[in-house]
Structure formats: structure tokens, C-alpha cells
Design an enzyme around this catalytic site. Structure first.
Site, PDB file in Angstrom:
ATOM      1  CG  ASN A  10      -1.738   1.192   1.414  1.00  0.00           C
ATOM      2  OD1 ASN A  10      -1.784   2.043   0.541  1.00  0.00           O
ATOM      3  ND2 ASN A  10      -2.417   1.291   2.540  1.00  0.00           N
ATOM      4  CE  LYS A  12      -0.278   3.087   4.699  1.00  0.00           C
ATOM      5  NZ  LYS A  12      -0.236   3.146   6.148  1.00  0.00           N
ATOM      6  CG  HIS A  96      -5.893   1.683   5.092  1.00  0.00           C
ATOM      7  ND1 HIS A  96      -5.504   2.650   5.979  1.00  0.00           N
ATOM      8  CD2 HIS A  96      -4.867   0.805   4.997  1.00  0.00           C
ATOM      9  CE1 HIS A  96      -4.269   2.362   6.394  1.00  0.00           C
ATOM     10  NE2 HIS A  96      -3.866   1.247   5.807  1.00  0.00           N
ATOM     11  CD  GLU A  98      -3.046   5.287   6.798  1.00  0.00           C
ATOM     12  OE1 GLU A  98      -2.952   5.305   5.562  1.00  0.00           O
ATOM     13  OE2 GLU A  98      -2.160   4.815   7.543  1.00  0.00           O
ATOM     14  CD  GLU A 166      -3.542  -2.746   7.330  1.00  0.00           C
ATOM     15  OE1 GLU A 166      -2.379  -2.884   6.931  1.00  0.00           O
ATOM     16  OE2 GLU A 166      -4.263  -1.788   7.002  1.00  0.00           O
ATOM     17  N   GLY A 172       2.326   2.207  10.755  1.00  0.00           N
ATOM     18  CA  GLY A 172       3.268   3.319  10.612  1.00  0.00           C
ATOM     19  C   GLY A 172       3.956   3.709  11.901  1.00  0.00           C
ATOM     20  CB  SER A 210       5.040  -1.764  12.008  1.00  0.00           C
ATOM     21  OG  SER A 210       4.623  -0.425  12.208  1.00  0.00           O
ATOM     22  N   GLY A 231       2.820  -1.149   4.314  1.00  0.00           N
ATOM     23  CA  GLY A 231       2.837   0.270   3.951  1.00  0.00           C
ATOM     24  C   GLY A 231       4.269   0.722   3.698  1.00  0.00           C
TER      25      GLY A 231
END
Ligand code: PGA
Length: 249
Positions: A10, A12, A96, A98, A166, A172, A210, A231
């Protein structure tokens, strides 16, 4: 049951055209000699078309990071599932954390987007995961259960759906869930998927948050983990390849 691992990147809101082409080209070269797993990259929308060109003839899959629930219309700034399909995507990430946090996407919205993905012939990678506060309050399994039940559309099968667990606090941050927590949550997700999806026993469940070259082998070997949604480490070819190489085949 052994499932074919899926390693998904991903990207992003990262990379420019030159970086994206370079990364895609390195991954295409890797996938030429790797047939034991599936790999997909999910670039930001403006890079999808040029990356699709780099991927022509490769087994490396292309995915969007989000799609609208409608197929077309007056939705400024959005992209639809048929549009993704049209430029060569086979996958799309929906729900996701986010998107859930930045755009207020609730389970019903995620479900509608996943249904749109299926209608367009895309594989929906449906993300779920608890926040740190939810985990600290002892509610992690309940949150994941509610998100899975609320976000998977009717007709979700192993052929058109991938789930991704996740934990939000691991994304992150460099923090990862312990292997014990991963095993526990994936077993829980598997039980729910068996109940709500026709062939839920076969549906791939990725871990994300992560995932790095140094922790990938342990995570990918954990029971009921069928791959990773990556990510930060998916932006560097050698790191993403190292994660793919850590997948049991
Ligand atoms: P990360 O992101 O690997 O940078 O933690 C994972 C994700 O958000 O899918």
C-alpha cells in the site's frame, strides 16, 4: 490448509512518477522468478495508469487504494471500481483505517464499496482493526468482529475478497502486535469468516501494521496469516522483496 500467500503493498500518498516506475520495474523483475506467491501493489490514483504499463505481462497485480460505491456520476475527486478495472487493476483496498479515520468511513460505507468492487470484477481487500484505546479497554476482538460482520458484503468469497487485520496502533508506528496477539485475532477472524462467507475457511487474511524485513518471517509463519499488507516497507524494493521472500511457500 495451505493458502497461496499474498503480499500487498500500500503505497499510500507517496512516490512520484519516476520513483513509482523504478519500484514497479524492480518488482516485475522479482516476480519473473517467483511463482510461489501473489504480489500486488496499490499506488496512489495518479500513478495507476503508468504503473499498469510497467506491469504489462507480469503476474504482479495492481490495486487501487479506495473506490467509490457508485460506478460513475457526480462525485468530485473520487474514483470508481469500474474505472480501476478499466486501467488494469485486479484489486482494491477498502476500509483502510486511514480512510475510516480521515474520511469517516463506517462499516456500511466500506461494505458498499466492497460490493462495488465485486460488481466490477475486482478483489476487495477489506481492512479491519482496533485502535489502541479499544485494545486497552479489552475490546479488540469485539471491534474486529463488528467490522468484519459490517464490512463484508453479501456474496463475499475467497475468490473476490481478502481480509486484512491491521491494528491501528501498529500502522506506521514501528510497533507490531505480538505473535500471540496475531494468532489470537486471526483465529477469531477465521471463525467469523467461516460463519459469514460461503467459503470463509479459504478466504485469505493478511496481517498489516509495521511489517518489515526483520519481523516478516515470524508474522507470515503465524497460524491463519495468509500474507501481509505492507505500507512503509513496500516503498523500498529490497525491503518489500525481503518480506515476500520471508513468506512460507
Ligand atoms: P505500515 O502500513 O506497514 O507502514 O505500518 C500498513 C498499512 O497501513 O497497510
Amino acid at each position: 490448509m495451505a493458502v497461496r500467500p499474498l503480499i500487498a503493498g500500500n503505497w499510500k500518498m507517496n512516490l512520484n512518477l519516476a520513483n513509482a516506475r523504478e519500484l514497479a520495474t524492480a518488482l516485475v523483475a522479482y516476480m519473473k522468478q517467483e511463482s510461489g506467491l501473489d504480489m500486488v501493489v496499490c499506488p496512489p490514483a495518479q500513478l495507476l495508469a503508468p504503473v499498469a504499463v510497467c506491469l504489462e505481462g507480469s503476474s504482479l497485480g495492481l490495486g487501487g487504494q479506495d473506490c467509490h460505491a457508485q460506478a460513475s456520476g457526480a462525485h468530485t475527486g473520487d474514483i470508481s471500481a469500474p474505472m480501476l478495472r478499466d486501467i488494469g487493476c485486479r484489486y482494491v483496498i477498502v476500509g483502510h483505517s486511514e480512510r475510516r479515520a480521515d474520511h469517516g468511513e463506517i462499516d456500511a460505507v466500506v461494505k458498499a464499496k466492497a460490493a462495488a468492487a465485486h460488481a466490477a470484477g475486482l478483489i476487495a481487500i477489506i481492512c479491519v482493526g482496533e485502535t489502541e484505546a479499544e485494545r486497552d479497554a479489552g475490546g479488540a476482538t469485539a471491534v474486529v468482529e463488528q467490522q468484519l460482520r459490517g464490512s463484508l458484503p453479501e456474496g463475499a468469497t475467497a475468490a473476490n475478497t481478502v481480509a486484512a487485520y491491521e491494528p491501528v496502533w501498529a500502522i506506521g508506528t514501528g510497533k507490531t502486535a505480538t505473535i500471540g496477539d496475531v494468532v489470537e485475532m486471526h483465529a477469531h477472524a477465521r471463525n467469523i469468516l467461516r460463519e459469514i462467507a460461503g467459503d470463509g475457511g479459504a478466504l485469505r487474511v493478511l496481517y498489516g501494521g509495521s511489517v518489515k524485513p526483520n519481523n516478516a518471517a515470524a508474522i507470515l509463519a503465524a497460524a491463519e496469516v495468509s500474507g501481509a499488507l505492507v505500507g512503509g516497507a513496500s516503498l523500498v524494493a529490497e525491503d518489500f522483496i525481503a518480506i515476500a521472500n520471508a513468506a512460507p511457500k
